[in-house]
Scaffold this motif. Structure first.
Motif, PDB file in Angstrom:
ATOM      1  N   TRP A  73       0.848  -1.185   0.000  1.00 33.46           N
ATOM      2  CA  TRP A  73       0.000   0.000   0.000  1.00 33.46           C
ATOM      3  C   TRP A  73       0.886   1.239   0.000  1.00 33.46           C
ATOM      4  CZ3 TRP A  73      -0.658   3.356   4.430  1.00 33.46           C
ATOM      5  CH2 TRP A  73      -1.631   4.368   4.236  1.00 33.46           C
ATOM      6  N   TYR A 113      -0.415   8.233   4.029  1.00 39.61           N
ATOM      7  CA  TYR A 113       0.681   7.636   3.287  1.00 39.61           C
ATOM      8  C   TYR A 113       1.361   6.538   4.083  1.00 39.61           C
ATOM      9  CZ  TYR A 113       0.304  11.919   0.452  1.00 39.61           C
ATOM     10  OH  TYR A 113      -0.138  12.950  -0.346  1.00 39.61           O
ATOM     11  N   VAL A 133     -10.971   2.460  -1.852  1.00 35.48           N
ATOM     12  CA  VAL A 133     -10.696   2.019  -0.488  1.00 35.48           C
ATOM     13  C   VAL A 133     -11.974   2.095   0.333  1.00 35.48           C
ATOM     14  CG1 VAL A 133      -9.256   2.344   1.556  1.00 35.48           C
ATOM     15  CG2 VAL A 133      -8.389   3.033  -0.697  1.00 35.48           C
ATOM     16  N   PHE A 177     -13.460   1.390   4.218  1.00 35.93           N
ATOM     17  CA  PHE A 177     -12.971   1.122   5.569  1.00 35.93           C
ATOM     18  C   PHE A 177     -13.981   1.520   6.620  1.00 35.93           C
ATOM     19  CE2 PHE A 177     -11.983   5.233   7.441  1.00 35.93           C
ATOM     20  CZ  PHE A 177     -12.034   6.055   6.344  1.00 35.93           C
ATOM     21  N   GLY A 178     -13.851   0.918   7.776  1.00 37.52           N
ATOM     22  CA  GLY A 178     -14.661   1.243   8.930  1.00 37.52           C
ATOM     23  C   GLY A 178     -13.786   1.072  10.153  1.00 37.52           C
ATOM     24  N   GLU A 179     -14.386   1.056  11.299  1.00 43.61           N
ATOM     25  CA  GLU A 179     -13.610   1.020  12.530  1.00 43.61           C
ATOM     26  C   GLU A 179     -12.768  -0.246  12.646  1.00 43.61           C
ATOM     27  OE1 GLU A 179     -15.980   1.553  15.991  1.00 43.61           O
ATOM     28  OE2 GLU A 179     -14.243   1.878  17.315  1.00 43.61           O
ATOM     29  N   TRP A 180     -13.292  -1.371  12.144  1.00 44.17           N
ATOM     30  CA  TRP A 180     -12.603  -2.649  12.356  1.00 44.17           C
ATOM     31  C   TRP A 180     -12.221  -3.345  11.076  1.00 44.17           C
ATOM     32  CZ3 TRP A 180     -11.610  -1.912  17.059  1.00 44.17           C
ATOM     33  CH2 TRP A 180     -12.565  -1.399  17.934  1.00 44.17           C
ATOM     34  N   TYR A 181     -12.358  -2.671   9.940  1.00 47.81           N
ATOM     35  CA  TYR A 181     -12.128  -3.363   8.683  1.00 47.81           C
ATOM     36  C   TYR A 181     -11.686  -2.405   7.585  1.00 47.81           C
ATOM     37  CZ  TYR A 181     -16.724  -1.351   7.860  1.00 47.81           C
ATOM     38  OH  TYR A 181     -17.761  -0.472   7.746  1.00 47.81           O
ATOM     39  N   ASN A 182     -11.123  -2.953   6.529  1.00 43.99           N
ATOM     40  CA  ASN A 182     -10.866  -2.195   5.307  1.00 43.99           C
ATOM     41  C   ASN A 182     -10.726  -3.175   4.152  1.00 43.99           C
ATOM     42  OD1 ASN A 182      -7.833  -2.662   6.310  1.00 43.99           O
ATOM     43  ND2 ASN A 182      -7.804  -2.287   4.111  1.00 43.99           N
ATOM     44  N   TRP A 183     -10.996  -2.710   2.957  1.00 43.18           N
ATOM     45  CA  TRP A 183     -10.710  -3.505   1.779  1.00 43.18           C
ATOM     46  C   TRP A 183     -10.562  -2.605   0.562  1.00 43.18           C
ATOM     47  CZ3 TRP A 183     -15.548  -3.800   4.153  1.00 43.18           C
ATOM     48  CH2 TRP A 183     -16.640  -3.367   3.394  1.00 43.18           C
ATOM     49  N   PHE A 184     -10.003  -3.153  -0.493  1.00 42.91           N
ATOM     50  CA  PHE A 184      -9.768  -2.425  -1.735  1.00 42.91           C
ATOM     51  C   PHE A 184     -10.587  -3.100  -2.841  1.00 42.91           C
ATOM     52  CE2 PHE A 184      -6.217   0.139  -0.278  1.00 42.91           C
ATOM     53  CZ  PHE A 184      -5.708  -0.605   0.771  1.00 42.91           C
ATOM     54  N   ASP A 185     -11.513  -2.348  -3.434  1.00 45.54           N
ATOM     55  CA  ASP A 185     -12.350  -2.911  -4.494  1.00 45.54           C
ATOM     56  C   ASP A 185     -13.222  -1.837  -5.123  1.00 45.54           C
ATOM     57  OD1 ASP A 185     -15.376  -4.501  -4.843  1.00 45.54           O
ATOM     58  OD2 ASP A 185     -13.603  -5.299  -5.869  1.00 45.54           O
TER      59      ASP A 185
END
Lengths: 108, 121
Positions: free
Chosen positions: B48, B60, B99, B101-109
């Motif tokens: 990333w 960054y 991107v 994202f939330g408090e407990w998660y993230n993903w790229f899609d």
């Protein structure tokens, strides 16, 4: 160096089940997402959140988590599942994103 | 649906600045979402680089922070990456992605198809 560690390679017989693991301290607090990458292609999201599949991802893909380890399970592996798989989550501070070292899955 | 396409020079000289643009279609950047850059050196894993909100807030990778600038141009529905003082170690396929994202998660899609940038004289 990555804060998320994966086994470099695993193999599975056609139709059998394989579990790919991702270890890291941040996984005690954050969910992992998982990506499939075939040669020459961009990564594709296969699991996100607690255990969610994007539209179009077969239900043989599932995710789970315990302690500092997140897992991606392929139940009934198919030839087309042969690929590299990467996990992704936060770093230990929770402020930045990191990817796992990647696992090459071979379907025999 | 959202689609992304990277563009920019495929060859950059050492010590110069790498510049890439990600063009977004099917969605207006000014409406929201976070947008990110990820890279992959040949034969290696994913890294990333950084992310930007449509308002311009940026985040960054600490290992690249001193050399990276990500910006957004809502009028062109694009966001851009600049990486200064490049070396051969910056040779990689560069991807842009949405991107989540939330408090407990993230993903790229989703992801763009990627563009190979080679650093060489």
């Amino acid at each position: 160096s990555s804060e998320l560690t994966q086994d470099p390679a695993v193999s599975v017989a056609l139709g059998q089940t394989v579990r790919i693991t991702c270890q890291g301290d941040s996984l005690r607090s954050y969910y992992a997402s998982w990506y499939q990458q075939k040669p020459g292609q961009a990564p594709v999201l296969v699991i996100y959140g607690k255990n969610n599949r994007p539209s179009g991802i077969p239900d043989r893909f599932s995710g789970s988590s315990s302690g500092n380890t997140a897992s991606l399970t392929i139940t009934g592996a198919q030839a087309e599942d042969e690929a590299d798989y990467y996990c992704n989550s936060r770093d230990s501070s929770g402020n930045f994103y990191v990817f796992g070292t990647g696992t090459k899955v071979t379907v025999l | 649906q959202v689609q992304l396409q990277e563009s920019g020079p495929g060859l950059v000289k050492p010590s110069e600045t790498l510049s890439l643009t990600c063009t977004v279609s099917g969605y207006s950047i000014s409406s929201g979402y976070y947008w990110g850059w990820i890279r992959q050196p040949p034969g290696k894993g994913l890294e990333w680089i950084g992310s930007i909100y449509h308002s311009g807030s940026t985040y960054y990778n600490p290992s690249l922070k001193s050399r990276v600038t990500i910006s957004v141009d809502t009028s062109k529905n694009q966001f851009s990456l600049k990486l200064s003082s490049v070396t051969a170690a910056d040779t990689a396929v560069y991807y842009c992605a949405v991107v989540w994202f939330g408090e407990w998660y993230n993903w790229f899609d989703p992801w763009g198809q990627g563009t190979l940038v080679t650093v060489s004289s």
